[in-house]
Design a protein around this motif. Sequence first.
Motif, PDB file in Angstrom:
ATOM      1  N   ILE A 181      42.547  25.991  -2.606  1.00 20.04           N
ATOM      2  CA  ILE A 181      43.286  27.248  -2.295  1.00 20.04           C
ATOM      3  C   ILE A 181      42.794  27.837  -0.985  1.00 20.04           C
ATOM      4  N   CYS A 182      41.482  27.793  -0.726  1.00 16.32           N
ATOM      5  CA  CYS A 182      40.954  28.343   0.533  1.00 16.32           C
ATOM      6  C   CYS A 182      41.424  27.537   1.734  1.00 16.32           C
TER       7      CYS A 182
ATOM      8  N   ALA B 118      37.352  23.676 -11.874  1.00 15.80           N
ATOM      9  CA  ALA B 118      37.626  25.047 -11.392  1.00 15.80           C
ATOM     10  C   ALA B 118      37.149  25.210  -9.972  1.00 15.80           C
ATOM     11  N   HIS B 119      35.938  24.575  -9.600  1.00 17.31           N
ATOM     12  CA  HIS B 119      35.439  24.717  -8.246  1.00 17.31           C
ATOM     13  C   HIS B 119      36.342  23.986  -7.264  1.00 17.31           C
TER      14      HIS B 119
ATOM     15  N   ARG C 215      39.561  23.423  -7.529  1.00 18.32           N
ATOM     16  CA  ARG C 215      40.818  24.206  -7.344  1.00 18.32           C
ATOM     17  C   ARG C 215      40.588  25.357  -6.383  1.00 18.32           C
ATOM     18  N   ALA C 216      39.480  26.059  -6.412  1.00 14.99           N
ATOM     19  CA  ALA C 216      39.205  27.201  -5.526  1.00 14.99           C
ATOM     20  C   ALA C 216      39.083  26.734  -4.109  1.00 14.99           C
ATOM     21  N   VAL C 217      38.408  25.512  -3.866  1.00 18.29           N
ATOM     22  CA  VAL C 217      38.266  25.012  -2.497  1.00 18.29           C
ATOM     23  C   VAL C 217      39.623  24.678  -1.912  1.00 18.29           C
TER      24      VAL C 217
ATOM     25  N   THR D  79      44.151  25.745   1.987  1.00 20.24           N
ATOM     26  CA  THR D  79      45.603  26.000   2.209  1.00 20.24           C
ATOM     27  C   THR D  79      45.831  27.320   2.945  1.00 20.24           C
TER      28      THR D  79
END
Length: 302
Positions: free
Chosen positions: A11-12, A4-5, A7-9, A14
């Motif tokens: 997205i930021c 999950a961590h 995936r969040a990095v 991009t």
Amino acid sequence: MTLAHIRAVLICLTGVLATTPAQAQEPAPATAPATTPATETAPVPAPPPASETVATPSATPEAGVSVPPPSSAPPPVAPPVTAPPTPGAPAGAPPTADAAPSFDWGGRQVEPLPAPPTPADPAKIKRDSWRGRYWIAPRLLISGPIGGDKPARPTLLTIGGGFDFGVRINNRLGVGMGMSGQTHTSVRTTLPGTTDKTIKNGGMFFWDPVFVRVYFMKKRFQPLMEFGVGYARAKMPLGDVLHGAQIRAGLGFDAWVSQQVTIGFTTVYRMIALHMPKDGITPSRWEVGHALQGALQLGLHW
């Protein structure tokens, strides 16, 4: 790190990569230079048409120069130049640029002269013949009785004479004065104790202080009519003198022989009224008689 961590990095990262080129294309804001009063009043030049401007994303503005952002608003329009108001125009009236200067003529506009009339045809102008304003006419008279009471009524067919003087006012009208005289009556006397007979005549004098003559044609032959009033004086055969009035009315003509001479004939009616004085038998009275005259005249005109 968990899934999950990670995936969040991603997205930021991009989102950061997607926003970086758009921020590089925008020009850096620059501080506007100080303006002077002269630059504040100067008009801003109109931007070039949109068709001639080519946007280059990679172009970088020079330092210290501000480039206004492109705008779709129309260029400013200069105010229309109007002529000063016309002198004498009413207050509040809008000035007109093409109005001609006017002048004060005392509150009234000058009107143009009307067009001249059509000239008359010389061939259609009537010209009246004029053969003299004044005339004098010697007359030969033949007089006779037609009715009435004696002594106003003549008792003889006699020959007399006279003359007229007149003024032609125009070709239709004339005014004149006339005098004439002739034998009026006669008596036969016999001396007592003899057979000798004597004939004594009495005469009549007419004075026409004014008569009017009207002409009916403007040719060489002119029919005429006349009318007048006047004075009558009768001298009786035995010496008495009677006074009275008379009326003259006639019909005749004048024929032009030349431009100064006419020959005419007129039939004249005379009404004679004589005043009879009072005598030992009858009171004073008026006696009225009627006579007819034929007048042959020669007119001289000038």
